[in-house]
Design a protein around this motif. Sequence first.
Motif, PDB file in Angstrom:
ATOM      1  N   TYR A  29       0.837  -1.141  -0.039  1.00  0.00           N
ATOM      2  CA  TYR A  29       0.046  -0.036  -0.032  1.00  0.00           C
ATOM      3  C   TYR A  29       0.941   1.140   0.003  1.00  0.00           C
ATOM      4  CZ  TYR A  29      -3.787  -3.215   1.033  1.00  0.00           C
ATOM      5  OH  TYR A  29      -4.621  -4.195   1.284  1.00  0.00           O
ATOM      6  N   ASN A  47      -6.734  -9.415  12.925  1.00  0.00           N
ATOM      7  CA  ASN A  47      -6.858  -8.070  12.302  1.00  0.00           C
ATOM      8  C   ASN A  47      -5.571  -7.361  11.840  1.00  0.00           C
ATOM      9  OD1 ASN A  47      -9.474  -7.117  12.341  1.00  0.00           O
ATOM     10  ND2 ASN A  47      -9.549  -6.624  14.206  1.00  0.00           N
ATOM     11  N   GLY A  48      -5.431  -6.997  10.354  1.00  0.00           N
ATOM     12  CA  GLY A  48      -4.556  -6.627   9.962  1.00  0.00           C
ATOM     13  C   GLY A  48      -3.308  -7.458   9.647  1.00  0.00           C
ATOM     14  N   ALA A  49      -3.533  -8.840   9.660  1.00  0.00           N
ATOM     15  CA  ALA A  49      -2.515  -9.717   9.265  1.00  0.00           C
ATOM     16  C   ALA A  49      -2.378 -10.011   7.853  1.00  0.00           C
ATOM     17  CB  ALA A  49      -3.187 -11.119   9.772  1.00  0.00           C
ATOM     18  N   GLY A  50      -3.280  -9.580   7.144  1.00  0.00           N
ATOM     19  CA  GLY A  50      -3.035  -9.669   5.579  1.00  0.00           C
ATOM     20  C   GLY A  50      -4.002 -10.506   4.863  1.00  0.00           C
ATOM     21  N   LYS A  51      -4.906 -10.818   5.603  1.00  0.00           N
ATOM     22  CA  LYS A  51      -6.002 -11.999   4.781  1.00  0.00           C
ATOM     23  C   LYS A  51      -6.899 -11.048   3.751  1.00  0.00           C
ATOM     24  CE  LYS A  51      -8.335 -12.350   8.677  1.00  0.00           C
ATOM     25  NZ  LYS A  51      -7.580 -11.251   9.384  1.00  0.00           N
ATOM     26  N   SER A  52      -7.147  -9.913   3.921  1.00  0.00           N
ATOM     27  CA  SER A  52      -8.119  -9.187   2.815  1.00  0.00           C
ATOM     28  C   SER A  52      -7.131  -8.980   1.818  1.00  0.00           C
ATOM     29  CB  SER A  52      -8.588  -8.000   3.359  1.00  0.00           C
ATOM     30  OG  SER A  52      -9.451  -8.196   4.307  1.00  0.00           O
ATOM     31  N   THR A  53      -6.008  -8.438   2.189  1.00  0.00           N
ATOM     32  CA  THR A  53      -4.794  -8.014   1.025  1.00  0.00           C
ATOM     33  C   THR A  53      -4.448  -9.194   0.197  1.00  0.00           C
ATOM     34  OG1 THR A  53      -4.264  -6.371   2.639  1.00  0.00           O
ATOM     35  CG2 THR A  53      -2.519  -7.274   0.889  1.00  0.00           C
ATOM     36  N   GLU A  76     -13.961 -12.811   5.128  1.00  0.00           N
ATOM     37  CA  GLU A  76     -14.613 -12.954   6.369  1.00  0.00           C
ATOM     38  C   GLU A  76     -16.054 -12.799   6.665  1.00  0.00           C
ATOM     39  OE1 GLU A  76     -12.995 -11.106   9.878  1.00  0.00           O
ATOM     40  OE2 GLU A  76     -11.128 -10.513   8.816  1.00  0.00           O
TER      41      GLU A  76
HETATM   42  P1  ATP Z   1      -8.966  -7.529   8.643  1.00  0.00           P
HETATM   43  O1  ATP Z   1      -9.632  -8.632   9.517  1.00  0.00           O
HETATM   44  O2  ATP Z   1      -8.752  -6.151   9.285  1.00  0.00           O
HETATM   45  O3  ATP Z   1      -9.490  -7.213   7.304  1.00  0.00           O
HETATM   46  P2  ATP Z   1      -6.541  -8.622   7.428  1.00  0.00           P
HETATM   47  O4  ATP Z   1      -5.813  -9.581   8.001  1.00  0.00           O
HETATM   48  O5  ATP Z   1      -7.609  -8.647   6.264  1.00  0.00           O
HETATM   49  O6  ATP Z   1      -7.345  -7.865   8.680  1.00  0.00           O
HETATM   50  P3  ATP Z   1      -5.454  -6.526   5.633  1.00  0.00           P
HETATM   51  O7  ATP Z   1      -6.612  -5.831   5.681  1.00  0.00           O
HETATM   52  O8  ATP Z   1      -5.106  -7.364   4.638  1.00  0.00           O
HETATM   53  O9  ATP Z   1      -5.675  -7.472   7.264  1.00  0.00           O
HETATM   54  O10 ATP Z   1      -4.436  -5.562   6.362  1.00  0.00           O
HETATM   55  C1  ATP Z   1      -2.856  -6.100   6.124  1.00  0.00           C
HETATM   56  C2  ATP Z   1      -2.097  -4.592   6.407  1.00  0.00           C
HETATM   57  O11 ATP Z   1      -2.204  -3.655   5.382  1.00  0.00           O
HETATM   58  C3  ATP Z   1      -2.467  -3.904   7.552  1.00  0.00           C
HETATM   59  O12 ATP Z   1      -1.002  -3.485   8.425  1.00  0.00           O
HETATM   60  C4  ATP Z   1      -3.360  -2.806   7.373  1.00  0.00           C
HETATM   61  O13 ATP Z   1      -3.172  -1.727   7.989  1.00  0.00           O
HETATM   62  C5  ATP Z   1      -2.633  -2.466   5.942  1.00  0.00           C
HETATM   63  N1  ATP Z   1      -3.522  -1.837   5.028  1.00  0.00           N
HETATM   64  C6  ATP Z   1      -4.870  -2.505   4.617  1.00  0.00           C
HETATM   65  N2  ATP Z   1      -5.471  -1.650   3.756  1.00  0.00           N
HETATM   66  C7  ATP Z   1      -4.892  -0.729   3.514  1.00  0.00           C
HETATM   67  C8  ATP Z   1      -4.846   0.542   2.636  1.00  0.00           C
HETATM   68  N3  ATP Z   1      -6.111   0.599   1.739  1.00  0.00           N
HETATM   69  N4  ATP Z   1      -3.935   1.456   2.952  1.00  0.00           N
HETATM   70  C9  ATP Z   1      -2.866   1.158   3.494  1.00  0.00           C
HETATM   71  N5  ATP Z   1      -2.870   0.142   4.461  1.00  0.00           N
HETATM   72  C10 ATP Z   1      -3.619  -0.860   4.382  1.00  0.00           C
END
Ligand code: ATP
Length: 243
Positions: free
Chosen positions: A16, A41-47, A169
Amino acid sequence: QASSVLLEAQGLCAWYGAAQALFDLHLQVGRGEAVALMGRNGAGKSTTLKALMGLLPRRAGRVCFLGRDCSQEAPFQRARAGLGYVPEERRIFTDLTVDENLEVGRQAPRHWPDGRPAPVWTPERLWTLFPHLEPMRSRPGGRMSGGEQQMLTLARTLMGQPLLVLLDEPSEGVAPVIVDQMAEMLRALKAEGVSVLLSEQNLGFAAEVCDRAYLLDEGRVRFEGTMAALLGEPALRRAHMGI
Ligand code: ATP
């Protein structure tokens, strides 16, 4: 196993802006498999799911779907090839009815790489999977609960006849009774031969649905193995999931 792999990521990285969020991720989802992508939360799953779908502008590594490198393809091209995606935020048309939302998602039936016909989803078939949606057929999407909208988003994705669904999720912020229905529905989906990659924080929910899991922490895979093995590793869960 090679021929049964539907989706494979090799050395997937994502950023990002200047901040790297995903580091050298490798994963595979086989035909008929339900695989969990676990982590807090924030582990990177959505990413990870977004990178697999091609939704992030800055990424590196390879994504292969159905044995073909699709790393350079746009999200709609991956969707057209049979990769379904249900984002965390519900994406329904609030002014359209349930029936209309489903029609918007409709695509022609697909075939597996071996030429056999894949499951064909019609509204009628979907009602057996989502019995709670049928009585709401003429209700506008905006007048449904969050959990119902989540179900409808998934149902509409199925109308696109996906061979594999990336599901972000689905249990988050949803009433427990709907979470139970969702688990049941995902098991039924798997029984129909649709593969699932499920991003999830809820270990109990994931364990009900999935055979295998990847555990992410700070954008890296910390564990890969069977769900049973993950359940048998309390130290790992404490370290990387905070439970
Ligand atoms: P969640 O349950 O919160 O969705 P997650 O495991 O899916 O958690 P991600 O959303 O993939 O986590 O986030 C991974 C990292 O990337 C986190 O550090 C988050 O802060 C960062 N991040 C996610 N989306 C963005 C964005 N649009 N801009 C900047 N950083 C982001």
